[in-house]
Design a protein around this motif. Structure first.
Motif, short mmCIF file in Angstrom:
data_model
loop_
_atom_site.label_atom_id
_atom_site.label_comp_id
_atom_site.label_asym_id
_atom_site.label_seq_id
_atom_site.Cartn_x
_atom_site.Cartn_y
_atom_site.Cartn_z
N VAL A 131 19.06 78.15 70.51
CA VAL A 131 20.56 78.81 70.98
C VAL A 131 20.26 79.12 72.49
CG1 VAL A 131 22.29 80.82 70.58
CG2 VAL A 131 21.15 79.56 68.85
N GLN A 132 21.51 78.51 73.27
CA GLN A 132 21.47 78.90 74.73
C GLN A 132 22.62 79.36 75.27
OE1 GLN A 132 18.71 78.58 77.10
NE2 GLN A 132 17.31 78.40 75.45
N GLY A 133 22.95 80.62 75.33
CA GLY A 133 24.18 81.22 75.88
C GLY A 133 25.07 81.44 74.58
N GLY A 134 24.63 81.44 73.56
CA GLY A 134 25.71 81.34 72.35
C GLY A 134 25.84 80.03 71.86
N THR A 135 25.52 78.99 72.40
CA THR A 135 25.75 77.69 72.09
C THR A 135 24.31 76.98 71.27
OG1 THR A 135 27.17 77.39 73.98
CG2 THR A 135 26.36 75.57 72.70
N VAL A 136 24.64 76.44 70.41
CA VAL A 136 23.81 75.86 69.61
C VAL A 136 23.23 74.55 70.07
CG1 VAL A 136 23.02 74.96 67.27
CG2 VAL A 136 24.53 77.14 67.47
N ASN A 137 21.98 74.32 70.12
CA ASN A 137 21.45 72.90 70.47
C ASN A 137 21.16 72.19 69.15
OD1 ASN A 137 19.50 70.85 71.25
ND2 ASN A 137 18.90 72.04 73.12
N GLU A 138 22.00 71.16 69.25
CA GLU A 138 22.02 70.32 67.89
C GLU A 138 20.53 69.38 67.82
OE1 GLU A 138 24.30 70.31 65.78
OE2 GLU A 138 25.45 71.60 66.76
N SER A 139 19.93 69.44 68.87
CA SER A 139 18.63 68.56 68.80
C SER A 139 17.67 69.55 68.16
CB SER A 139 18.28 67.99 69.95
OG SER A 139 16.98 67.21 69.88
N ALA A 140 17.68 70.68 68.75
CA ALA A 140 16.62 71.63 68.14
C ALA A 140 17.21 72.12 66.91
CB ALA A 140 16.72 73.09 69.36
N LEU A 141 18.29 72.16 66.46
CA LEU A 141 18.72 72.64 65.00
C LEU A 141 18.12 71.45 63.91
CD1 LEU A 141 20.22 74.37 63.29
CD2 LEU A 141 22.37 73.24 63.79
N ALA A 142 18.29 70.19 64.59
CA ALA A 142 17.76 69.02 63.66
C ALA A 142 16.35 69.31 63.44
CB ALA A 142 18.33 67.81 64.42
N GLN A 143 15.57 69.86 64.53
CA GLN A 143 14.35 69.53 64.25
C GLN A 143 13.84 70.81 63.53
OE1 GLN A 143 13.08 70.37 68.52
NE2 GLN A 143 12.87 68.12 68.94
N PHE A 144 14.33 71.86 63.85
CA PHE A 144 13.90 73.10 62.78
C PHE A 144 14.67 72.54 61.22
CE2 PHE A 144 13.38 75.49 66.53
CZ PHE A 144 12.11 76.36 66.20
N GLY A 145 15.66 72.27 61.14
CA GLY A 145 16.01 71.78 59.61
C GLY A 145 15.06 70.65 59.04
N ARG A 146 14.44 70.02 60.00
CA ARG A 146 13.11 69.20 59.31
C ARG A 146 11.94 69.94 59.06
NH1 ARG A 146 15.41 65.18 63.24
NH2 ARG A 146 14.04 65.80 64.79
N LEU A 147 11.80 70.84 59.90
CA LEU A 147 10.55 71.69 59.61
C LEU A 147 10.86 72.61 58.41
CD1 LEU A 147 7.94 72.78 60.80
CD2 LEU A 147 9.29 74.43 62.03
N PHE A 148 12.12 72.95 58.28
CA PHE A 148 12.18 74.25 56.93
C PHE A 148 12.27 73.19 55.86
CE2 PHE A 148 13.37 77.29 59.81
CZ PHE A 148 13.73 78.44 59.17
N ASN A 149 12.68 72.02 56.03
CA ASN A 149 12.53 71.25 54.70
C ASN A 149 11.11 70.95 54.45
OD1 ASN A 149 13.77 69.16 52.66
ND2 ASN A 149 12.81 67.83 54.10
#
Length: 325
Positions: A131-149
């Motif tokens: 998250v940068q300035g309240g905006t979600v970074n979709e690329s980083a979100l996908a990375q963390f999604g794969r890590l959580f999985n």
């Protein structure tokens, strides 16, 4: 002298002896307590200074490594990556220019043991990228999604984490109170993330003061799989095996190894690092003091971002936090 008088004299003598013994025991206890307090305080001060010296030593190692340039690769074959196994502190102080040093009664180095290591924090996924300035970074979100999985963590925990980071960065509206922005990974519980999730996430994620890329020379298999879209286990193991023989000097070296199946990109990946975690552990008799510090390297400067010290006396740990600008 009558029997009654003799009995009274004997009782008075016994009371006198009892009082003297009580006062002597109290004085002895006070003296013992003062010695114990002084010993503990001395050990605390000595441990703090020794660990501070170890931190400065680690910073010097990182500065020397930085002489090659800010863009020079950082990899696991460099001196900073070699852990210091537990060694008697006196071995470091035994001689100076082949001249033996005299024993100093003011320092108990014979029973002091020091160990530690430096960890590249950019070998992990950076939560600040989410998250940068309240905006979600979709690329980083996908990375963390794969890590959580990969780690078997529920997707709801990731959603809670993202929501908490957005709330912490967004300005409060209507008098509502926003959560505090965490400074360390352990403080993610402030955002509603469970301690169990934080514990599983800790070896693979970090929380840096700024957005940083993943260093492909130091990242583990789980982080490689999460950070590079489309990478499979065979490809991740291939990266790890190749860099053990010869580290990657540029991202082009990594992409040449991966071929056309998937590619690393300059927005999310790098081969150098600027944030490191320094662990120090000092064992002094039955007291163990551990310290964890985050160091930021910029050119020929290495500054301490924050320090966290934990002192363990036998099995009773207490924590103390020290922030440094």
């Amino acid at each position: 002298m009558s029997t009654r008088q003799r009995g009274a004299a004997l009782l008075a003598a016994m009371l006198t002896v009892t009082l003297v013994a009580t006062f002597a025991a109290a004085a002895l206890w006070q003296q013992w307590r003062s010695i114990e307090v002084e010993t503990a305080e001395r050990a605390r001060v000595q441990s703090a200074w020794i660990l501070l010296g170890a931190l400065d030593w680690s910073r010097l190692i990182l500065i020397e490594d930085g002489r090659l340039g800010a863009e020079s690769p950082d990899h696991l074959a460099e001196p900073w990556a070699v852990p210091l196994e537990e060694a008697r502190l006196s071995t470091f102080l035994a001689a100076d220019r082949n001249v033996s040093q005299q024993a100093d009664a003011s320092t108990d180095t014979q029973d002091a043991f020091l160990s530690g290591q430096i960890i590249d924090l950019q070998s992990r996924l950076n939560l600040t990228n989410l998250v940068q300035g309240g905006t979600v970074n979709e690329s980083a979100l996908a990375q963390f999604g794969r890590l959580f999985n990969q780690l078997g963590l529920p997707a709801s925990e990731l959603a809670t984490l993202v929501q908490g980071l957005r709330a912490a960065q967004a300005p409060a509206e209507g008098g509502s109170q926003a959560p505090l922005m965490p400074q360390t990974l352990g403080q993610l519980t402030w955002l509603g993330v469970s301690p169990a999730t934080v514990a599983v996430l800790a070896p693979h994620a970090t929380l840096l003061p700024e957005r940083k890329k993943v260093n492909l020379n130091t990242a583990g298999v789980e982080v490689l799989l999460a950070s590079i879209e489309g990478l499979d286990m065979a490809g991740a193991n291939k990266i790890v095996a190749v860099r053990e023989t010869k580290h990657f000097k540029t991202l082009e070296d990594v992409n040449a190894l991966l071929g056309q199946v998937t590619q690393a990109n300059s927005n999310d990946h790098a081969v150098s690092s600027s944030y490191f975690e320094v662990h120090g552990r000092l064992r002094l008799d039955d007291v163990t003091v551990q310290e964890r510090s985050v160091v930021r390297r910029r050119g020929m400067e290495a500054t301490t971002v924050w320090r966290e010290r934990g002192a363990a006396l036998r099995a009773n740990p207490t924590m103390a936090r020290e922030n440094r600008p």
